[in-house]
Design a protein around this motif. Structure first.
Motif, PDB file in Angstrom:
ATOM      1  N   HIS A 192       0.820  -1.200   0.000  1.00 49.39           N
ATOM      2  CA  HIS A 192       0.000   0.000   0.000  1.00 49.39           C
ATOM      3  C   HIS A 192       0.862   1.262   0.000  1.00 49.39           C
ATOM      4  CE1 HIS A 192       0.518  -0.969   4.360  1.00 49.39           C
ATOM      5  NE2 HIS A 192       0.816   0.306   4.408  1.00 49.39           N
ATOM      6  N   VAL A 193       0.293   2.311  -0.558  1.00 50.96           N
ATOM      7  CA  VAL A 193       0.939   3.619  -0.652  1.00 50.96           C
ATOM      8  C   VAL A 193      -0.097   4.658  -0.265  1.00 50.96           C
ATOM      9  CG1 VAL A 193       2.054   5.272  -2.199  1.00 50.96           C
ATOM     10  CG2 VAL A 193       2.458   2.830  -2.507  1.00 50.96           C
ATOM     11  N   MET A 194       0.334   5.721   0.398  1.00 48.69           N
ATOM     12  CA  MET A 194      -0.608   6.760   0.821  1.00 48.69           C
ATOM     13  C   MET A 194      -0.305   8.089   0.138  1.00 48.69           C
ATOM     14  SD  MET A 194      -1.506   8.127   4.676  1.00 48.69           S
ATOM     15  CE  MET A 194      -2.599   6.744   5.031  1.00 48.69           C
ATOM     16  N   ILE A 195      -1.354   8.828  -0.207  1.00 43.78           N
ATOM     17  CA  ILE A 195      -1.240  10.211  -0.666  1.00 43.78           C
ATOM     18  C   ILE A 195      -1.799  11.083   0.447  1.00 43.78           C
ATOM     19  CG2 ILE A 195      -1.992  11.914  -2.360  1.00 43.78           C
ATOM     20  CD1 ILE A 195      -2.189   9.660  -4.399  1.00 43.78           C
ATOM     21  N   ALA A 196      -0.995  12.037   0.923  1.00 50.89           N
ATOM     22  CA  ALA A 196      -1.399  12.837   2.084  1.00 50.89           C
ATOM     23  C   ALA A 196      -0.914  14.272   1.940  1.00 50.89           C
ATOM     24  CB  ALA A 196      -0.837  12.216   3.371  1.00 50.89           C
ATOM     25  N   ASP A 197      -1.547  15.159   2.695  1.00 52.57           N
ATOM     26  CA  ASP A 197      -1.150  16.565   2.740  1.00 52.57           C
ATOM     27  C   ASP A 197       0.104  16.698   3.601  1.00 52.57           C
ATOM     28  OD1 ASP A 197      -0.875  19.277   3.124  1.00 52.57           O
ATOM     29  OD2 ASP A 197      -2.963  19.634   3.674  1.00 52.57           O
ATOM     30  N   ALA A 198       1.147  17.284   3.037  1.00 51.00           N
ATOM     31  CA  ALA A 198       2.420  17.410   3.756  1.00 51.00           C
ATOM     32  C   ALA A 198       2.276  18.198   5.046  1.00 51.00           C
ATOM     33  CB  ALA A 198       3.454  18.082   2.862  1.00 51.00           C
ATOM     34  N   GLN A 220      -0.523  18.707   6.984  1.00 45.71           N
ATOM     35  CA  GLN A 220      -1.637  18.376   7.867  1.00 45.71           C
ATOM     36  C   GLN A 220      -1.138  18.102   9.288  1.00 45.71           C
ATOM     37  OE1 GLN A 220      -3.334  14.464   7.543  1.00 45.71           O
ATOM     38  NE2 GLN A 220      -1.503  13.671   6.566  1.00 45.71           N
ATOM     39  N   VAL A 221      -2.062  18.140  10.230  1.00 48.15           N
ATOM     40  CA  VAL A 221      -1.759  17.693  11.588  1.00 48.15           C
ATOM     41  C   VAL A 221      -1.869  16.171  11.591  1.00 48.15           C
ATOM     42  CG1 VAL A 221      -2.455  17.750  14.007  1.00 48.15           C
ATOM     43  CG2 VAL A 221      -2.623  19.827  12.600  1.00 48.15           C
ATOM     44  N   MET A 222      -0.789  15.503  11.928  1.00 48.42           N
ATOM     45  CA  MET A 222      -0.752  14.048  11.842  1.00 48.42           C
ATOM     46  C   MET A 222      -1.358  13.433  13.095  1.00 48.42           C
ATOM     47  SD  MET A 222       2.592  11.762  10.900  1.00 48.42           S
ATOM     48  CE  MET A 222       3.377  12.012  12.476  1.00 48.42           C
ATOM     49  N   GLY A 223      -2.155  12.381  12.902  1.00 50.72           N
ATOM     50  CA  GLY A 223      -2.750  11.672  14.020  1.00 50.72           C
ATOM     51  C   GLY A 223      -1.751  10.718  14.664  1.00 50.72           C
ATOM     52  N   GLN A 224      -2.182  10.050  15.732  1.00 51.94           N
ATOM     53  CA  GLN A 224      -1.286   9.131  16.441  1.00 51.94           C
ATOM     54  C   GLN A 224      -0.894   7.942  15.574  1.00 51.94           C
ATOM     55  OE1 GLN A 224      -2.202   8.029  20.404  1.00 51.94           O
ATOM     56  NE2 GLN A 224      -2.019  10.139  21.108  1.00 51.94           N
ATOM     57  N   ASP A 225      -1.743   7.608  14.604  1.00 46.49           N
ATOM     58  CA  ASP A 225      -1.454   6.467  13.730  1.00 46.49           C
ATOM     59  C   ASP A 225      -0.636   6.861  12.503  1.00 46.49           C
ATOM     60  OD1 ASP A 225      -2.843   4.745  15.393  1.00 46.49           O
ATOM     61  OD2 ASP A 225      -4.754   5.133  14.401  1.00 46.49           O
ATOM     62  N   GLY A 226      -0.222   8.124  12.432  1.00 50.06           N
ATOM     63  CA  GLY A 226       0.579   8.561  11.302  1.00 50.06           C
ATOM     64  C   GLY A 226      -0.189   9.510  10.405  1.00 50.06           C
ATOM     65  N   PHE A 227       0.296   9.657   9.181  1.00 49.96           N
ATOM     66  CA  PHE A 227      -0.352  10.554   8.228  1.00 49.96           C
ATOM     67  C   PHE A 227      -1.769  10.082   7.917  1.00 49.96           C
ATOM     68  CE2 PHE A 227       4.064  11.638   7.315  1.00 49.96           C
ATOM     69  CZ  PHE A 227       3.988  13.016   7.133  1.00 49.96           C
ATOM     70  N   THR A 228      -2.664  11.043   7.705  1.00 51.05           N
ATOM     71  CA  THR A 228      -4.027  10.747   7.276  1.00 51.05           C
ATOM     72  C   THR A 228      -4.174  11.179   5.831  1.00 51.05           C
ATOM     73  OG1 THR A 228      -4.876  11.101   9.506  1.00 51.05           O
ATOM     74  CG2 THR A 228      -6.463  11.192   7.698  1.00 51.05           C
ATOM     75  N   GLY A 229      -4.640  10.270   5.000  1.00 51.21           N
ATOM     76  CA  GLY A 229      -4.819  10.582   3.585  1.00 51.21           C
ATOM     77  C   GLY A 229      -5.566   9.457   2.929  1.00 51.21           C
ATOM     78  N   THR A 230      -5.319   9.262   1.633  1.00 51.44           N
ATOM     79  CA  THR A 230      -5.925   8.154   0.903  1.00 51.44           C
ATOM     80  C   THR A 230      -4.910   7.042   0.746  1.00 51.44           C
ATOM     81  OG1 THR A 230      -7.368   9.655  -0.332  1.00 51.44           O
ATOM     82  CG2 THR A 230      -7.056   7.437  -1.224  1.00 51.44           C
ATOM     83  N   ARG A 231      -5.234   5.873   1.273  1.00 48.74           N
ATOM     84  CA  ARG A 231      -4.358   4.708   1.156  1.00 48.74           C
ATOM     85  C   ARG A 231      -4.776   3.888  -0.060  1.00 48.74           C
ATOM     86  NH1 ARG A 231      -2.561   1.258   6.276  1.00 48.74           N
ATOM     87  NH2 ARG A 231      -1.446   3.224   6.532  1.00 48.74           N
ATOM     88  N   ILE A 232      -3.817   3.661  -0.958  1.00 46.83           N
ATOM     89  CA  ILE A 232      -4.062   2.865  -2.167  1.00 46.83           C
ATOM     90  C   ILE A 232      -3.440   1.493  -1.957  1.00 46.83           C
ATOM     91  CG2 ILE A 232      -3.702   2.720  -4.661  1.00 46.83           C
ATOM     92  CD1 ILE A 232      -3.412   5.778  -4.654  1.00 46.83           C
ATOM     93  N   THR A 233      -4.256   0.456  -2.043  1.00 45.03           N
ATOM     94  CA  THR A 233      -3.781  -0.890  -1.769  1.00 45.03           C
ATOM     95  C   THR A 233      -3.684  -1.712  -3.043  1.00 45.03           C
ATOM     96  OG1 THR A 233      -6.035  -1.664  -1.342  1.00 45.03           O
ATOM     97  CG2 THR A 233      -4.751  -0.906   0.547  1.00 45.03           C
ATOM     98  N   LYS A 234      -2.797  -2.679  -3.008  1.00 41.41           N
ATOM     99  CA  LYS A 234      -2.593  -3.574  -4.136  1.00 41.41           C
ATOM    100  C   LYS A 234      -3.740  -4.566  -4.209  1.00 41.41           C
ATOM    101  CE  LYS A 234       0.906  -6.633  -6.091  1.00 41.41           C
ATOM    102  NZ  LYS A 234       0.757  -6.024  -7.422  1.00 41.41           N
ATOM    103  N   ASN A 235      -4.129  -4.918  -5.448  1.00 39.91           N
ATOM    104  CA  ASN A 235      -5.193  -5.898  -5.618  1.00 39.91           C
ATOM    105  C   ASN A 235      -4.785  -7.230  -5.028  1.00 39.91           C
ATOM    106  OD1 ASN A 235      -6.745  -4.072  -6.995  1.00 39.91           O
ATOM    107  ND2 ASN A 235      -6.002  -4.689  -9.004  1.00 39.91           N
ATOM    108  N   GLU A 236      -5.709  -7.883  -4.337  1.00 37.73           N
ATOM    109  CA  GLU A 236      -5.410  -9.188  -3.771  1.00 37.73           C
ATOM    110  C   GLU A 236      -5.141 -10.195  -4.870  1.00 37.73           C
ATOM    111  OE1 GLU A 236      -7.611 -11.703  -0.641  1.00 37.73           O
ATOM    112  OE2 GLU A 236      -8.119  -9.612  -0.215  1.00 37.73           O
ATOM    113  N   GLY A 237      -4.074 -10.954  -4.700  1.00 39.32           N
ATOM    114  CA  GLY A 237      -3.770 -12.001  -5.669  1.00 39.32           C
ATOM    115  C   GLY A 237      -2.977 -11.534  -6.858  1.00 39.32           C
ATOM    116  N   ALA A 238      -2.787 -10.201  -6.997  1.00 38.36           N
ATOM    117  CA  ALA A 238      -2.005  -9.692  -8.131  1.00 38.36           C
ATOM    118  C   ALA A 238      -0.532  -9.861  -7.847  1.00 38.36           C
ATOM    119  CB  ALA A 238      -2.329  -8.216  -8.367  1.00 38.36           C
ATOM    120  N   THR A 239       0.262  -9.969  -8.882  1.00 37.61           N
ATOM    121  CA  THR A 239       1.705 -10.085  -8.720  1.00 37.61           C
ATOM    122  C   THR A 239       2.383  -9.016  -9.538  1.00 37.61           C
ATOM    123  OG1 THR A 239       1.879 -11.660 -10.550  1.00 37.61           O
ATOM    124  CG2 THR A 239       1.627 -12.565  -8.338  1.00 37.61           C
TER     125      THR A 239
END
Length: 265
Positions: free
Chosen positions: A229-235, A237-256
């Motif tokens: 996964h890769v995230m796009i976030a505002d440089a 922003q105020v970051m939460g305890q879990d890290g940057f908040t943005g849109t997380r793009i995940t890899k398709n399951e089963g793809a190689t």
């Protein structure tokens, strides 16, 4: 071994990084995450090439790079932007050190197609051991995407590609593309996650448009079996305890994805 987060800063936002961005880097370190920063510099490079009247063109999104242009690319990335980010980190109380990808064989490459693009490289290896040594001392590496070929020639590497290769080789837990927008906005709200297979539909529906399209496609190009996964976030922003908040793009399951051309040295 500390968790690593690779943070890619686009050249267009370097001058606009706020105090909040540097506070976020401190917060990551306090949470036991070691940041590695990779930066671009397209606008500054283009401005200098125009000023010096050095010809270049774009082919398939890549800037053709002659020997004269390569001198400018290296000067701007390593001498100007890298120093600027490193200096600001140190001023914010964060121990940081700037590197070119040509230092310590940090990024190795081969030419993509010299006859077409000139000195534009494709990453073949990353010296992850060197990064681990630097990071283990609490120092934030700031990396300019210049790479060396086997014959010692300098090449310009796309910063998105370099960040993805570094994240894969270093076993990073997160790759974040920090930009000037919070992520993908749908119906006025931040879309917190999406998948590789959903991206084209979001583009065709106009949810992803304009300058967000190349950002999303750059993030997609970094996904692999080792980087799910890769995230796009505002440089800034105020970051939460879990890290940057943005849109997380995940890899398709089963793809190689065949990323065998990039090795960890």
């Amino acid at each position: 071994m500390q968790e690593i987060a690779v943070i890619k800063c686009g050249g267009s936002i370097v001058d606009d990084l706020s105090d909040q961005f540097f506070h976020n880097i401190k917060t990551l370190q306090q949470n036991g995450v070691q940041p590695v920063i990779v930066h671009g510099g397209g606008p500054a490079i283009q401005k200098m090439l125009d000023t010096l009247e050095i010809d270049f063109s774009f082919i398939d999104g890549l800037r053709t790079t002659s020997e004269a242009a390569m001198d400018i690319v290296e000067m701007v990335l390593s001498g100007q932007i890298n120093n600027l980010i490193t200096r600001k980190l140190n001023q914010a109380g964060i121990q940081a050190a700037g590197f070119s990808g040509s230092d310590a064989h940090l990024i190795q490459c081969k030419p993509i197609d010299f006859a077409t693009y000139g000195y534009v490289g494709e990453v073949t290896a990353v010296n992850a051991r060197f990064l681990e040594k630097i990071s283990s001392r609490g120092t934030v590496p700031v990396i300019a995407p210049i790479a060396l070929s086997q014959d010692g020639e300098r090449y310009n590497v796309n910063a998105d590609t370099a960040a993805g290769a570094i994240a894969q080789a270093a076993g990073a837990g997160e790759l974040v593309f920090v930009t000037d927008v919070p992520g993908i906005i749908e119906n006025g709200a931040l879309r917190q996650s999406t998948s590789e297979s959903e991206i084209e539909a979001l583009i065709s529906e106009g949810v992803i448009d304009g300058g967000m399209i190349p950002k999303v496609k750059a993030a997609l190009s970094c996904l692999s079996d080792s980087l799910q996964h890769v995230m796009i976030a505002d440089a800034n922003q105020v970051m939460g305890q879990d890290g940057f908040t943005g849109t997380r793009i995940t890899k398709n399951e089963g793809a190689t994805t065949d990323d065998s051309t990039v090795s960890n040295i």
